[in-house]
Design a protein around this motif. Structure first.
Motif, PDB file in Angstrom:
ATOM      1  N   UNK A  69       0.817  -1.211   0.000  1.00  0.00           N
ATOM      2  CA  UNK A  69       0.000   0.000   0.000  1.00  0.00           C
ATOM      3  C   UNK A  69       0.856   1.269   0.000  1.00  0.00           C
ATOM      4  N   UNK A  70       2.094   1.157   0.484  1.00  0.00           N
ATOM      5  CA  UNK A  70       2.977   2.324   0.551  1.00  0.00           C
ATOM      6  C   UNK A  70       3.717   2.583  -0.760  1.00  0.00           C
ATOM      7  N   UNK A  71       3.734   1.578  -1.653  1.00  0.00           N
ATOM      8  CA  UNK A  71       4.525   1.675  -2.881  1.00  0.00           C
ATOM      9  C   UNK A  71       4.055   2.826  -3.771  1.00  0.00           C
ATOM     10  N   UNK A  72       2.739   2.940  -3.958  1.00  0.00           N
ATOM     11  CA  UNK A  72       2.210   3.993  -4.834  1.00  0.00           C
ATOM     12  C   UNK A  72       2.529   5.384  -4.297  1.00  0.00           C
ATOM     13  N   UNK A  73       2.355   5.557  -2.987  1.00  0.00           N
ATOM     14  CA  UNK A  73       2.657   6.856  -2.367  1.00  0.00           C
ATOM     15  C   UNK A  73       4.145   7.167  -2.463  1.00  0.00           C
ATOM     16  N   UNK A  74       4.977   6.160  -2.266  1.00  0.00           N
ATOM     17  CA  UNK A  74       6.427   6.356  -2.359  1.00  0.00           C
ATOM     18  C   UNK A  74       6.830   6.776  -3.770  1.00  0.00           C
ATOM     19  N   UNK A  75       6.206   6.163  -4.780  1.00  0.00           N
ATOM     20  CA  UNK A  75       6.504   6.507  -6.167  1.00  0.00           C
ATOM     21  C   UNK A  75       6.100   7.948  -6.480  1.00  0.00           C
ATOM     22  N   UNK A  76       4.991   8.410  -5.889  1.00  0.00           N
ATOM     23  CA  UNK A  76       4.556   9.793  -6.093  1.00  0.00           C
ATOM     24  C   UNK A  76       5.570  10.779  -5.502  1.00  0.00           C
ATOM     25  N   UNK A  77       6.090  10.433  -4.323  1.00  0.00           N
ATOM     26  CA  UNK A  77       7.083  11.301  -3.670  1.00  0.00           C
ATOM     27  C   UNK A  77       8.367  11.348  -4.501  1.00  0.00           C
ATOM     28  N   UNK A  78       8.808  10.181  -4.982  1.00  0.00           N
ATOM     29  CA  UNK A  78      10.016  10.117  -5.808  1.00  0.00           C
ATOM     30  C   UNK A  78       9.839  10.940  -7.081  1.00  0.00           C
ATOM     31  N   UNK A  79       8.686  10.804  -7.704  1.00  0.00           N
ATOM     32  CA  UNK A  79       8.401  11.536  -8.942  1.00  0.00           C
ATOM     33  C   UNK A  79       8.447  13.045  -8.707  1.00  0.00           C
ATOM     34  N   UNK A  80       7.914  13.488  -7.566  1.00  0.00           N
ATOM     35  CA  UNK A  80       7.904  14.913  -7.252  1.00  0.00           C
ATOM     36  C   UNK A  80       9.281  15.464  -6.917  1.00  0.00           C
ATOM     37  N   UNK A  81      10.162  14.593  -6.407  1.00  0.00           N
ATOM     38  CA  UNK A  81      11.505  15.028  -6.006  1.00  0.00           C
ATOM     39  C   UNK A  81      12.528  14.913  -7.126  1.00  0.00           C
ATOM     40  N   UNK A  82      12.265  14.055  -8.097  1.00  0.00           N
ATOM     41  CA  UNK A  82      13.239  13.776  -9.145  1.00  0.00           C
ATOM     42  C   UNK A  82      13.741  15.018  -9.892  1.00  0.00           C
ATOM     43  N   UNK A  83      12.866  15.981 -10.251  1.00  0.00           N
ATOM     44  CA  UNK A  83      13.372  17.174 -10.951  1.00  0.00           C
ATOM     45  C   UNK A  83      14.353  18.005 -10.130  1.00  0.00           C
ATOM     46  N   UNK A  84      14.371  17.795  -8.830  1.00  0.00           N
ATOM     47  CA  UNK A  84      15.238  18.584  -7.945  1.00  0.00           C
ATOM     48  C   UNK A  84      16.461  17.775  -7.489  1.00  0.00           C
ATOM     49  N   UNK A  85      16.645  16.576  -8.059  1.00  0.00           N
ATOM     50  CA  UNK A  85      17.760  15.701  -7.670  1.00  0.00           C
ATOM     51  C   UNK A  85      18.915  15.826  -8.663  1.00  0.00           C
ATOM     52  N   UNK A  86      19.860  14.904  -8.556  1.00  0.00           N
ATOM     53  CA  UNK A  86      21.024  14.816  -9.452  1.00  0.00           C
ATOM     54  C   UNK A  86      21.934  16.044  -9.403  1.00  0.00           C
ATOM     55  N   UNK A  87      22.001  16.691  -8.253  1.00  0.00           N
ATOM     56  CA  UNK A  87      22.862  17.865  -8.115  1.00  0.00           C
ATOM     57  C   UNK A  87      23.873  17.675  -6.985  1.00  0.00           C
ATOM     58  N   UNK A  88      24.264  16.439  -6.766  1.00  0.00           N
ATOM     59  CA  UNK A  88      25.181  16.169  -5.652  1.00  0.00           C
ATOM     60  C   UNK A  88      26.383  15.360  -6.115  1.00  0.00           C
ATOM     61  N   UNK A  89      27.331  15.222  -5.226  1.00  0.00           N
ATOM     62  CA  UNK A  89      28.460  14.310  -5.407  1.00  0.00           C
ATOM     63  C   UNK A  89      28.140  13.054  -4.600  1.00  0.00           C
ATOM     64  N   UNK A  90      28.169  11.914  -5.255  1.00  0.00           N
ATOM     65  CA  UNK A  90      27.844  10.653  -4.585  1.00  0.00           C
ATOM     66  C   UNK A  90      29.127   9.857  -4.375  1.00  0.00           C
ATOM     67  N   UNK A  91      29.406   9.557  -3.110  1.00  0.00           N
ATOM     68  CA  UNK A  91      30.659   8.875  -2.749  1.00  0.00           C
ATOM     69  C   UNK A  91      30.338   7.563  -2.043  1.00  0.00           C
ATOM     70  N   UNK A  92      30.843   6.476  -2.570  1.00  0.00           N
ATOM     71  CA  UNK A  92      30.681   5.175  -1.931  1.00  0.00           C
ATOM     72  C   UNK A  92      31.919   4.840  -1.119  1.00  0.00           C
ATOM     73  N   UNK A  93      31.732   4.347   0.096  1.00  0.00           N
ATOM     74  CA  UNK A  93      32.855   3.993   0.967  1.00  0.00           C
ATOM     75  C   UNK A  93      32.685   2.552   1.442  1.00  0.00           C
ATOM     76  N   UNK A  94      33.694   1.748   1.211  1.00  0.00           N
ATOM     77  CA  UNK A  94      33.614   0.352   1.607  1.00  0.00           C
ATOM     78  C   UNK A  94      34.923  -0.084   2.253  1.00  0.00           C
ATOM     79  N   UNK A  95      34.898  -1.250   2.864  1.00  0.00           N
ATOM     80  CA  UNK A  95      36.068  -1.797   3.550  1.00  0.00           C
ATOM     81  C   UNK A  95      35.614  -2.914   4.472  1.00  0.00           C
ATOM     82  N   UNK A  96      36.531  -3.765   4.845  1.00  0.00           N
ATOM     83  CA  UNK A  96      36.184  -4.896   5.704  1.00  0.00           C
ATOM     84  C   UNK A  96      35.729  -4.393   7.070  1.00  0.00           C
ATOM     85  N   UNK A  97      34.898  -5.166   7.784  1.00  0.00           N
ATOM     86  CA  UNK A  97      34.506  -4.776   9.134  1.00  0.00           C
ATOM     87  C   UNK A  97      35.733  -4.560  10.026  1.00  0.00           C
TER      88      UNK A  97
END
Length: 361
Positions: A69-97
Protein backbone atom coordinates in the motif's frame (compact mmCIF):
# COMPACT_ATOMS: atom_id res chain seq x y z
CA UNK A 1 28.98 -7.57 65.97
CA UNK A 2 26.04 -5.98 64.13
CA UNK A 3 23.16 -8.16 63.02
CA UNK A 4 23.16 -9.18 59.34
CA UNK A 5 19.57 -7.92 59.14
CA UNK A 6 20.74 -4.36 59.74
CA UNK A 7 23.46 -4.52 57.07
CA UNK A 8 22.75 -2.75 53.76
CA UNK A 9 22.72 -5.04 50.72
CA UNK A 10 24.53 -4.01 47.54
CA UNK A 11 21.38 -5.04 45.69
CA UNK A 12 19.14 -2.82 47.79
CA UNK A 13 16.81 -0.70 45.67
CA UNK A 14 17.13 3.03 46.14
CA UNK A 15 14.41 5.59 45.76
CA UNK A 16 14.26 6.97 42.23
CA UNK A 17 13.07 10.27 40.85
CA UNK A 18 9.37 10.81 41.29
CA UNK A 19 7.35 11.72 38.18
CA UNK A 20 6.15 15.31 37.99
CA UNK A 21 2.79 15.93 39.63
CA UNK A 22 1.62 18.23 36.84
CA UNK A 23 1.03 16.50 33.50
CA UNK A 24 -0.10 18.47 30.47
CA UNK A 25 -2.86 16.22 29.18
CA UNK A 26 -3.58 18.41 26.16
CA UNK A 27 0.09 18.34 25.08
CA UNK A 28 0.18 14.54 25.30
CA UNK A 29 -3.05 14.33 23.33
CA UNK A 30 -1.65 16.60 20.61
CA UNK A 31 1.56 14.56 20.31
CA UNK A 32 -0.42 11.32 20.00
CA UNK A 33 -2.68 12.91 17.39
CA UNK A 34 0.26 14.12 15.29
CA UNK A 35 1.87 10.69 15.40
CA UNK A 36 -1.26 9.07 14.01
CA UNK A 37 -1.57 11.58 11.16
CA UNK A 38 0.11 10.54 7.94
CA UNK A 39 1.17 13.41 5.66
CA UNK A 40 0.08 13.28 2.03
CA UNK A 41 2.51 12.87 -0.85
CA UNK A 42 2.33 16.59 -1.64
CA UNK A 43 3.03 17.49 1.99
CA UNK A 44 6.06 15.19 2.07
CA UNK A 45 7.40 16.60 -1.20
CA UNK A 46 6.90 20.16 0.00
CA UNK A 47 8.66 19.39 3.29
CA UNK A 48 11.60 17.67 1.55
CA UNK A 49 12.12 20.58 -0.86
CA UNK A 50 12.18 22.93 2.13
CA UNK A 51 14.87 20.82 3.77
CA UNK A 52 12.64 19.47 6.53
CA UNK A 53 14.46 16.48 8.07
CA UNK A 54 11.26 14.97 9.50
CA UNK A 55 9.65 14.90 6.04
CA UNK A 56 12.82 13.40 4.56
CA UNK A 57 12.97 10.69 7.22
CA UNK A 58 9.30 9.84 6.78
CA UNK A 59 9.69 9.63 3.01
CA UNK A 60 12.69 7.28 3.29
CA UNK A 61 10.71 5.10 5.70
CA UNK A 62 7.90 5.04 3.14
CA UNK A 63 10.32 4.03 0.38
CA UNK A 64 11.86 1.27 2.52
CA UNK A 65 8.47 -0.13 3.52
CA UNK A 66 7.55 -3.59 2.23
CA UNK A 67 3.86 -2.79 2.55
CA UNK A 68 2.37 -2.82 -1.01
CA UNK A 69 0.00 0.00 0.00
CA UNK A 70 2.98 2.32 0.55
CA UNK A 71 4.52 1.68 -2.88
CA UNK A 72 2.21 3.99 -4.83
CA UNK A 73 2.66 6.86 -2.37
CA UNK A 74 6.43 6.36 -2.36
CA UNK A 75 6.50 6.51 -6.17
CA UNK A 76 4.56 9.79 -6.09
CA UNK A 77 7.08 11.30 -3.67
CA UNK A 78 10.02 10.12 -5.81
CA UNK A 79 8.40 11.54 -8.94
CA UNK A 80 7.90 14.91 -7.25
CA UNK A 81 11.51 15.03 -6.01
CA UNK A 82 13.24 13.78 -9.15
CA UNK A 83 13.37 17.17 -10.95
CA UNK A 84 15.24 18.58 -7.95
CA UNK A 85 17.76 15.70 -7.67
CA UNK A 86 21.02 14.82 -9.45
CA UNK A 87 22.86 17.87 -8.11
CA UNK A 88 25.18 16.17 -5.65
CA UNK A 89 28.46 14.31 -5.41
CA UNK A 90 27.84 10.65 -4.58
CA UNK A 91 30.66 8.87 -2.75
CA UNK A 92 30.68 5.18 -1.93
CA UNK A 93 32.86 3.99 0.97
CA UNK A 94 33.61 0.35 1.61
CA UNK A 95 36.07 -1.80 3.55
CA UNK A 96 36.18 -4.90 5.70
CA UNK A 97 34.51 -4.78 9.13
CA UNK A 98 36.86 -3.15 11.63
CA UNK A 99 38.63 -0.95 9.09
CA UNK A 100 37.06 2.12 10.72
CA UNK A 101 34.41 3.11 8.17
CA UNK A 102 32.10 4.87 10.62
CA UNK A 103 34.94 6.73 12.36
CA UNK A 104 36.36 7.77 8.99
CA UNK A 105 32.97 8.95 7.73
CA UNK A 106 32.47 11.06 10.85
CA UNK A 107 35.89 12.72 10.42
CA UNK A 108 35.37 13.16 6.68
CA UNK A 109 31.77 14.37 7.05
CA UNK A 110 32.73 16.90 9.73
CA UNK A 111 35.52 18.18 7.47
CA UNK A 112 32.99 18.69 4.66
CA UNK A 113 30.41 20.47 6.82
CA UNK A 114 33.16 22.80 8.02
CA UNK A 115 33.66 23.68 4.33
CA UNK A 116 29.96 24.59 4.12
CA UNK A 117 28.80 21.33 2.52
CA UNK A 118 25.53 19.59 3.38
CA UNK A 119 26.28 15.93 3.93
CA UNK A 120 23.86 12.98 3.94
CA UNK A 121 25.16 9.60 5.12
CA UNK A 122 23.21 6.52 4.07
CA UNK A 123 24.70 3.78 6.25
CA UNK A 124 23.79 0.14 5.71
CA UNK A 125 23.71 -2.12 8.76
CA UNK A 126 23.76 -5.91 8.29
CA UNK A 127 20.59 -7.80 9.18
CA UNK A 128 20.66 -11.08 11.04
CA UNK A 129 19.82 -14.08 8.86
CA UNK A 130 18.23 -15.71 11.92
CA UNK A 131 16.26 -12.99 13.73
CA UNK A 132 16.17 -10.61 10.72
CA UNK A 133 16.96 -7.80 13.16
CA UNK A 134 19.59 -5.08 12.86
CA UNK A 135 21.39 -2.98 15.48
CA UNK A 136 21.46 0.26 13.41
CA UNK A 137 24.29 1.59 15.55
CA UNK A 138 25.96 3.94 13.07
CA UNK A 139 24.55 7.06 14.73
CA UNK A 140 26.15 5.93 17.98
CA UNK A 141 29.55 5.71 16.29
CA UNK A 142 29.13 9.14 14.67
CA UNK A 143 28.10 10.99 17.81
CA UNK A 144 29.69 14.30 16.72
CA UNK A 145 28.44 14.31 13.13
CA UNK A 146 24.91 13.40 14.19
CA UNK A 147 24.70 16.69 16.10
CA UNK A 148 25.82 18.72 13.07
CA UNK A 149 23.00 20.83 11.61
CA UNK A 150 24.39 20.35 8.08
CA UNK A 151 24.52 16.55 8.32
CA UNK A 152 21.88 13.84 8.04
CA UNK A 153 22.61 10.23 8.99
CA UNK A 154 20.20 7.49 8.02
CA UNK A 155 21.08 3.92 9.07
CA UNK A 156 19.08 1.26 7.25
CA UNK A 157 18.89 -2.51 7.65
CA UNK A 158 20.35 -4.49 4.76
CA UNK A 159 17.42 -6.91 4.80
CA UNK A 160 17.69 -9.69 2.22
CA UNK A 161 19.25 -7.54 -0.49
CA UNK A 162 22.89 -7.67 -1.54
CA UNK A 163 24.57 -5.40 0.96
CA UNK A 164 21.26 -3.61 1.48
CA UNK A 165 22.03 -1.34 -1.43
CA UNK A 166 19.26 -2.11 -3.85
CA UNK A 167 16.54 0.10 -5.33
CA UNK A 168 15.58 1.56 -1.95
CA UNK A 169 19.03 3.03 -1.36
CA UNK A 170 19.00 4.47 -4.88
CA UNK A 171 15.69 6.20 -4.19
CA UNK A 172 16.92 7.48 -0.83
CA UNK A 173 19.73 9.24 -2.69
CA UNK A 174 17.16 11.09 -4.82
CA UNK A 175 15.23 12.19 -1.72
CA UNK A 176 18.38 13.47 0.01
CA UNK A 177 19.44 15.39 -3.09
CA UNK A 178 16.01 17.01 -3.33
CA UNK A 179 16.33 18.03 0.34
CA UNK A 180 19.42 20.07 -0.54
CA UNK A 181 22.25 17.72 0.44
CA UNK A 182 25.12 18.27 -2.00
CA UNK A 183 27.34 15.40 -0.81
CA UNK A 184 25.89 11.90 -0.42
CA UNK A 185 28.01 9.26 1.33
CA UNK A 186 26.99 5.61 1.13
CA UNK A 187 28.61 3.25 3.62
CA UNK A 188 28.43 -0.43 2.74
CA UNK A 189 28.20 -3.42 5.05
CA UNK A 190 31.65 -4.32 3.73
CA UNK A 191 31.06 -8.01 3.09
CA UNK A 192 30.33 -10.22 0.10
CA UNK A 193 29.67 -8.48 -3.19
CA UNK A 194 27.82 -5.44 -1.83
CA UNK A 195 30.62 -3.29 -3.25
CA UNK A 196 29.38 -4.02 -6.78
CA UNK A 197 25.94 -2.68 -5.97
CA UNK A 198 27.36 0.48 -4.37
CA UNK A 199 29.68 1.07 -7.32
CA UNK A 200 26.68 1.14 -9.63
CA UNK A 201 25.09 4.12 -7.85
CA UNK A 202 27.99 6.40 -6.88
CA UNK A 203 30.31 8.74 -8.75
CA UNK A 204 33.44 8.08 -6.68
CA UNK A 205 34.28 4.76 -5.05
CA UNK A 206 36.65 4.82 -2.07
CA UNK A 207 38.18 1.64 -0.64
CA UNK A 208 39.35 1.75 2.99
CA UNK A 209 42.18 -0.54 4.04
CA UNK A 210 44.26 -1.10 7.16
CA UNK A 211 47.89 -2.15 7.36
CA UNK A 212 49.36 -4.94 9.41
CA UNK A 213 46.24 -7.10 9.15
CA UNK A 214 47.51 -9.41 6.44
CA UNK A 215 45.15 -7.89 3.89
CA UNK A 216 47.68 -6.28 1.52
CA UNK A 217 47.84 -9.32 -0.77
CA UNK A 218 44.13 -9.93 -0.37
CA UNK A 219 43.52 -6.42 -1.66
CA UNK A 220 45.54 -7.05 -4.82
CA UNK A 221 42.62 -8.68 -6.63
CA UNK A 222 40.96 -7.52 -9.81
CA UNK A 223 37.37 -7.11 -8.59
CA UNK A 224 37.48 -4.56 -5.81
CA UNK A 225 40.73 -2.94 -6.96
CA UNK A 226 39.39 -2.23 -10.43
CA UNK A 227 36.31 -0.57 -9.00
CA UNK A 228 38.20 1.67 -6.56
CA UNK A 229 38.89 5.28 -7.58
CA UNK A 230 41.04 5.74 -4.48
CA UNK A 231 42.49 3.49 -1.79
CA UNK A 232 42.92 4.93 1.69
CA UNK A 233 45.05 3.19 4.32
CA UNK A 234 43.23 4.13 7.53
CA UNK A 235 44.55 4.10 11.10
CA UNK A 236 47.91 5.56 10.04
CA UNK A 237 48.78 6.86 13.49
CA UNK A 238 51.10 6.03 16.38
CA UNK A 239 53.23 2.94 15.84
CA UNK A 240 51.20 2.05 12.75
CA UNK A 241 52.48 4.90 10.53
CA UNK A 242 55.43 2.91 9.16
CA UNK A 243 53.22 -0.09 8.32
CA UNK A 244 50.65 2.19 6.66
CA UNK A 245 53.31 3.75 4.42
CA UNK A 246 54.57 0.29 3.47
CA UNK A 247 51.02 -0.78 2.57
CA UNK A 248 50.68 2.38 0.47
CA UNK A 249 53.74 1.39 -1.58
CA UNK A 250 52.41 -2.15 -2.10
CA UNK A 251 49.00 -0.97 -3.30
CA UNK A 252 50.59 1.63 -5.59
CA UNK A 253 52.63 -1.10 -7.25
CA UNK A 254 49.55 -3.29 -7.59
CA UNK A 255 47.47 -0.55 -9.24
CA UNK A 256 49.99 -0.22 -12.06
CA UNK A 257 49.33 -3.86 -13.03
CA UNK A 258 45.73 -3.12 -14.00
CA UNK A 259 44.61 -1.75 -17.38
CA UNK A 260 43.66 1.96 -17.51
CA UNK A 261 40.13 2.91 -16.55
CA UNK A 262 37.57 4.01 -19.10
CA UNK A 263 37.62 7.44 -17.45
CA UNK A 264 41.44 7.53 -17.87
CA UNK A 265 41.62 8.31 -14.14
CA UNK A 266 44.60 6.79 -12.34
CA UNK A 267 43.45 5.65 -8.85
CA UNK A 268 45.48 7.10 -6.01
CA UNK A 269 46.61 5.55 -2.74
CA UNK A 270 46.92 7.66 0.38
CA UNK A 271 47.07 7.24 4.16
CA UNK A 272 44.98 8.86 6.85
CA UNK A 273 44.01 8.73 10.50
CA UNK A 274 40.34 9.24 11.28
CA UNK A 275 41.31 9.82 14.92
CA UNK A 276 43.90 12.57 14.40
CA UNK A 277 42.25 13.86 11.17
CA UNK A 278 45.59 13.56 9.35
CA UNK A 279 45.17 13.06 5.59
CA UNK A 280 41.44 13.90 5.45
CA UNK A 281 41.89 17.10 3.44
CA UNK A 282 44.14 15.28 0.93
CA UNK A 283 41.37 12.74 0.31
CA UNK A 284 38.91 15.53 -0.49
CA UNK A 285 41.48 17.10 -2.84
CA UNK A 286 41.74 13.78 -4.67
CA UNK A 287 37.94 13.56 -5.04
CA UNK A 288 37.79 17.14 -6.37
CA UNK A 289 40.52 16.33 -8.92
CA UNK A 290 38.54 13.29 -10.03
CA UNK A 291 35.35 15.27 -10.56
CA UNK A 292 37.13 18.03 -12.44
CA UNK A 293 38.79 15.54 -14.80
CA UNK A 294 35.70 13.36 -15.42
CA UNK A 295 33.49 16.41 -16.01
CA UNK A 296 35.91 17.81 -18.57
CA UNK A 297 36.13 14.56 -20.52
CA UNK A 298 32.36 13.85 -20.29
CA UNK A 299 32.78 10.57 -18.39
CA UNK A 300 30.84 11.84 -15.36
CA UNK A 301 27.64 12.42 -17.36
CA UNK A 302 28.09 9.19 -19.32
CA UNK A 303 28.42 7.17 -16.10
CA UNK A 304 25.27 8.75 -14.65
CA UNK A 305 23.32 7.81 -17.81
CA UNK A 306 24.58 4.22 -17.65
CA UNK A 307 23.62 3.99 -13.98
CA UNK A 308 20.08 5.22 -14.70
CA UNK A 309 19.68 2.49 -17.33
CA UNK A 310 21.13 -0.12 -14.96
CA UNK A 311 18.68 0.78 -12.19
CA UNK A 312 15.75 0.70 -14.58
CA UNK A 313 16.61 -2.92 -15.42
CA UNK A 314 17.20 -3.75 -11.76
CA UNK A 315 13.80 -2.31 -10.83
CA UNK A 316 12.10 -4.42 -13.50
CA UNK A 317 13.82 -7.54 -12.14
CA UNK A 318 12.78 -6.67 -8.60
CA UNK A 319 9.14 -6.06 -9.54
CA UNK A 320 8.93 -9.30 -11.52
CA UNK A 321 10.37 -11.26 -8.61
CA UNK A 322 8.03 -9.59 -6.11
CA UNK A 323 5.02 -10.16 -8.38
CA UNK A 324 5.94 -13.83 -8.79
CA UNK A 325 6.10 -14.56 -5.05
CA UNK A 326 2.91 -12.62 -4.32
CA UNK A 327 0.74 -14.44 -6.87
CA UNK A 328 -2.03 -16.36 -5.02
CA UNK A 329 -1.55 -19.40 -7.27
CA UNK A 330 2.18 -19.53 -6.55
CA UNK A 331 1.71 -18.97 -2.83
CA UNK A 332 -0.74 -21.89 -2.71
CA UNK A 333 1.64 -24.35 -4.37
CA UNK A 334 4.99 -23.13 -3.08
CA UNK A 335 4.95 -25.05 0.21
CA UNK A 336 3.93 -28.31 -1.43
CA UNK A 337 6.59 -28.01 -4.15
CA UNK A 338 9.22 -27.05 -1.57
CA UNK A 339 8.56 -30.23 0.42
CA UNK A 340 8.75 -32.32 -2.74
CA UNK A 341 12.17 -30.83 -3.56
CA UNK A 342 13.43 -31.41 -0.01
CA UNK A 343 12.31 -35.05 -0.20
CA UNK A 344 14.04 -35.56 -3.59
CA UNK A 345 10.69 -36.27 -5.24
CA UNK A 346 11.40 -33.64 -7.89
CA UNK A 347 14.57 -31.84 -8.94
CA UNK A 348 14.97 -28.15 -8.00
CA UNK A 349 15.20 -27.27 -11.71
CA UNK A 350 12.01 -29.09 -12.68
CA UNK A 351 10.23 -27.55 -9.68
CA UNK A 352 11.30 -24.06 -10.70
CA UNK A 353 10.17 -24.68 -14.28
CA UNK A 354 6.78 -25.92 -13.05
CA UNK A 355 6.22 -22.84 -10.87
CA UNK A 356 7.26 -20.51 -13.69
CA UNK A 357 4.81 -22.25 -16.02
CA UNK A 358 2.05 -21.80 -13.45
CA UNK A 359 3.00 -18.13 -13.14
CA UNK A 360 2.71 -17.62 -16.92
CA UNK A 361 -0.84 -18.99 -16.82
Amino acid sequence: MPSSKNQSSSLQEKAGISPPEIINVSAISQIQKNRKQQPSSDELIDGILKGNITSLSRAITLVESTNPEHAEKANEVIKGCLPHANKSIRIGITGVPGVGKSTFIEAFGTFLTDLGKKVAVLAVDPSSSLSHGSILGDKTRMEELVKDANAFIRPSASGDTLGGVARKTRESIILCEAAGFDTIIIETVGVGQSETAVHSMVDFFLLLKISGAGDELQGIKRGIMEMADAIVINKADGDNIKKANQAKLEFNRALHLFPPKKSTWQPKVTTCSAITKEGISEIWDTICQYFQMTNECGFFQEKRREQNHFWMMETIDEHLKSNFYNQPGIIGQMEQIKKAVQNDEISPFAAAQFLLSEYKK
